[in-house]
Design an enzyme around this catalytic site. Structure first.
Site, PDB file in Angstrom:
ATOM      1  N   TYR A  99       5.858  12.197  27.364  1.00  0.00           N
ATOM      2  CA  TYR A  99       5.117  13.232  28.079  1.00  0.00           C
ATOM      3  C   TYR A  99       4.850  14.412  27.152  1.00  0.00           C
ATOM      4  CZ  TYR A  99       6.039  11.124  32.667  1.00  0.00           C
ATOM      5  OH  TYR A  99       6.076  10.290  33.746  1.00  0.00           O
ATOM      6  N   TYR A 138       9.272   4.330  29.474  1.00  0.00           N
ATOM      7  CA  TYR A 138      10.118   5.235  28.676  1.00  0.00           C
ATOM      8  C   TYR A 138      11.571   5.145  29.116  1.00  0.00           C
ATOM      9  CZ  TYR A 138       9.273   8.530  32.608  1.00  0.00           C
ATOM     10  OH  TYR A 138       9.170   9.127  33.836  1.00  0.00           O
ATOM     11  N   ARG A 148      12.165   3.524  32.681  1.00  0.00           N
ATOM     12  CA  ARG A 148      11.200   3.629  33.785  1.00  0.00           C
ATOM     13  C   ARG A 148      10.037   2.680  33.540  1.00  0.00           C
ATOM     14  NH1 ARG A 148      10.093   7.264  37.281  1.00  0.00           N
ATOM     15  NH2 ARG A 148       9.861   5.339  38.434  1.00  0.00           N
ATOM     16  N   HIS A 153       2.133   9.573  37.986  1.00  0.00           N
ATOM     17  CA  HIS A 153       2.534  10.432  39.109  1.00  0.00           C
ATOM     18  C   HIS A 153       1.284  10.890  39.856  1.00  0.00           C
ATOM     19  CE1 HIS A 153       6.792  11.046  37.831  1.00  0.00           C
ATOM     20  NE2 HIS A 153       6.290  10.807  36.632  1.00  0.00           N
TER      21      HIS A 153
HETATM   22 FE   LIG Z   1       7.438   9.857  35.027  1.00  0.00          FE
END
Ligand SMILES: [Fe+2]
Lengths: 232, 165
Positions: A99, A138, A148, A153
């Protein structure tokens, strides 16, 4: 909202998800006395959304690395009515699973051409469309060797308070589902499958990008559950 | 027709990437007559501040949104909503509907913030009336430094009253 439709949501008390332990309330939720479904906030002004805000591949000088994709679908309420003018906001990791956020410590490269955020307003039929790249999986520290599954999202913000939803969209066939306590917190397989997008030939553009279809269903607008059994 | 709902998932730790800009913390401008600054802190079950939470307020006048900072603080500027209409359960006192999102919460939490200068309306409010004194205290803001303070405790002796969605 009838109890049957609430049960699709994960219980906040989901101990396999370690972060919930000190954050999920311990007291039972109180039954709301009934006016909640009628509360509304004004619609958003359309001009705050840029015409390219739905395209996460065109926010920088160059193109982001990764598998170019389109994600598109409709936002409906449980009675089948489209949510027009709802604000959809998305955020995601880059193709490497990182991210663009200061707190993300995953040892994977940032992409100078990818910020990972987009937004749009649904059209009159409740339709939305994002162009982005497929996020990478990740690692996280929930349990040893925890990863994950790839996900985007999604936040749905409509004028009705009861329709507010924040969730995550997954990709079909991901082998990481079964070990993910976030997805597995959803109590039944049928409901979990509604978080998984469908690969779509129609949304796939020849010589250009893959397409995924994903519809979102939120609570009904007239969710006044306690008209006939108010607790007084 | 009843379509099955899309399940909720946690907002996760990185939501600032996507939720930082569109909706802000000013439902009313600072200079608006009657504008009040509502600030507070979000605490977890160990009494530690929650530095990655998101607070949203809803009322007829608009919605506010504020992520918590490193010490769990948030602040939203708004006006007191008009007193709600009468319905079968009574007359509700002015309040904000509040959503709490955070890493560790798989669904949003729903609560309400009432105003401390509304003793009479609060005493007649059917929601507050259904709670014990200690529970009620978790939903009524306190005056603080020219504004209002509304702390949110996710767990513990002062756990905030949360409502079914
Ligand atoms: Fe996430």
């Amino acid at each position: 909202m009838p109890a049957s439709s609430r049960s699709v949501h994960p219980p906040n008390d989901s101990p396999a998800y370690g972060s919930s332990l000190l954050r999920a309330p311990k007291q039972p939720l109180r039954v709301h006395p009934g006016r909640l479904g009628e509360l509304t906030a004004p619609l958003l002004a359309g001009e705050t959304i840029g015409t390219l805000d739905h395209d996460l591949t065109r926010q920088h000088d160059g193109e982001p690395l990764g598998e170019r994709i389109t994600i598109s679908g409709r936002v409906l309420d449980e009675d089948g009515n489209p949510l027009a003018g709802a604000l959809i906001e998305v955020w995601q990791a880059n193709a490497s699973g990182r991210y663009a956020h200061l707190s993300d410590q995953h040892q994977a490269p940032l992409d100078p051409n990818f910020s990972g955020a987009g937004r749009c307003l649904t059209d009159a039929e409740g339709g939305y469309r994002f162009i982005t790249i497929k996020p990478g999986a990740y690692p996280w520290r929930n349990h040893p060797n925890a990863w994950r599954p790839a996900h985007v999202h999604f936040s749905v913000f409509s004028p009705a308070f009861t329709q507010r939803l924040i969730t995550q969209m997954y990709f079909p066939g991901d082998p990481l589902f079964a070990q993910d306590p976030v997805l597995m917190s959803v109590p039944d397989e049928e409901s979990r499958q509604r978080l998984v997008a469908r690969w779509s030939l129609e949304l796939t553009e020849p010589e250009w990008s893959l397409g995924y279809a994903w519809d979102i269903v939120v609570a009904g607008r007239q969710a006044t559950p306690l008209d006939d059994d108010a607790p007084e | 027709m009843t379509l099955p709902l899309t399940p909720s998932q946690t907002v996760g730790p990185f939501f600032r990437i996507g939720l930082a800009t569109t909706i802000g913390a000013h439902v009313a401008g600072e200079g608006t007559p009657g504008a009040v600054r509502i600030s507070g802190q979000v605490f977890d079950g160990a009494g530690e501040p929650v530095p990655d939470g998101l607070i949203e307020t809803w009322q007829a006048e608009g919605a506010g949104r504020c992520p918590t900072d490193d010490e769990g603080h948030f602040a939203i500027v708004t006006t007191k909503p008009a007193r709600n209409a009468v319905d079968h359960s009574g007359v509700e006192a002015p309040h904000l509907d509040v959503s709490v999102f955070a890493r560790g919460l798989l669904t949003r939490l729903v609560t309400r913030m009432y105003f401390p200068d509304e003793d009479e309306a609060n005493a007649a409010d059917p929601v507050l009336g259904s709670l014990s004194d200690a529970e009620r205290a978790t939903l009524v803001a306190v005056t603080d430094d020219g504004g209002l303070r509304f702390d949110i405790h996710l767990q513990g002796a002062r756990e905030t009253v949360f409502f079914d969605r």
